[in-house]
Design an enzyme around this catalytic site. Structure first.
Site, mmCIF file in Angstrom:
data_model
loop_
_atom_site.group_PDB
_atom_site.id
_atom_site.type_symbol
_atom_site.label_atom_id
_atom_site.label_comp_id
_atom_site.label_asym_id
_atom_site.label_seq_id
_atom_site.Cartn_x
_atom_site.Cartn_y
_atom_site.Cartn_z
ATOM 1 N N PRO A 192 0.924 -1.096 0.042
ATOM 2 C CA PRO A 192 -0.109 0.064 0.046
ATOM 3 C C PRO A 192 0.836 1.300 -0.117
ATOM 4 O O PRO A 192 1.787 1.076 0.710
ATOM 5 C CB PRO A 192 -0.928 -0.101 1.259
ATOM 6 C CG PRO A 192 -0.741 -1.617 1.844
ATOM 7 C CD PRO A 192 0.737 -1.924 1.165
ATOM 8 N N HIS A 193 0.551 2.298 -0.669
ATOM 9 C CA HIS A 193 1.164 3.630 -0.643
ATOM 10 C C HIS A 193 0.426 4.647 -1.271
ATOM 11 O O HIS A 193 -0.647 4.428 -1.585
ATOM 12 C CB HIS A 193 2.473 3.443 -1.904
ATOM 13 C CG HIS A 193 1.896 2.925 -3.122
ATOM 14 N ND1 HIS A 193 1.589 1.617 -3.491
ATOM 15 C CD2 HIS A 193 1.403 3.706 -4.311
ATOM 16 C CE1 HIS A 193 1.092 1.656 -4.808
ATOM 17 N NE2 HIS A 193 0.961 2.805 -5.420
#
Length: 158
Positions: free
Chosen positions: A69-70
């Protein structure tokens, strides 16, 4: 020899957690927001919402039980990472359909175009190493997990 990502510039002992008890993807982002708030001084709600917004575009679960996730955040001065080893895998709608138990969360400043992409590529490349991923899964404490991650830069990731 492949150049390996320097994780010690992204992670701190306070941003690495082993055996995290979460039962769903929905519970993940508030947990990460809280951890980012306590360890990086960011607004928990903003972190959670930014990650959730990115996830709505498509799952960041890239397979083999791993997700990346980013998001980009206004209040950051550099690229930062948080790493979670989950006690039990959770459904993440990953590309291979497998549940996720290792998560490397990447947070970048709004203007960190190339640095953000380099960090994503480097972390992804490192986590695709099955041997390394299994060692991360076997870590028994936050400290052991951080030691493995911080030491990753000294080994050959190829």
């Amino acid at each position: 020899m492949t150049k390996v990502m320097n994780l010690s510039s992204l992670l701190y002992p306070a941003t690495v957690r082993a055996h995290v008890q979460l039962d769903s993807k929905k519970a993940l982002f508030p947990f990460v927001g809280d951890l980012a708030s306590r360890s990086l001084g960011l607004d928990a709600g903003e972190v959670s919402e930014a990650l959730l917004e990115r996830e709505r575009l498509g799952s960041t679960g890239f397979g083999r039980g791993i997700a990346l996730p980013h998001a980009k955040m206004a209040d950051l001065t550099g690229v930062r990472g948080l790493f979670l080893q989950l006690a039990r895998p959770i459904d993440f709608q990953a590309v291979d359909g497998l549940p996720v138990d290792l998560l490397f969360v990447l947070l970048s400043p709004l203007d960190a175009g190339a640095d953000h992409l380099k960090a994503l590529a480097g972390v992804s490349r490192m986590l695709r190493n099955d041997n390394f991923a299994e060692r991360l899964r076997g870590a028994k404490s936050d400290e052991a997990l951080y030691a493995l991650l911080a030491d990753a830069e000294t080994r050959d990731a190829a």
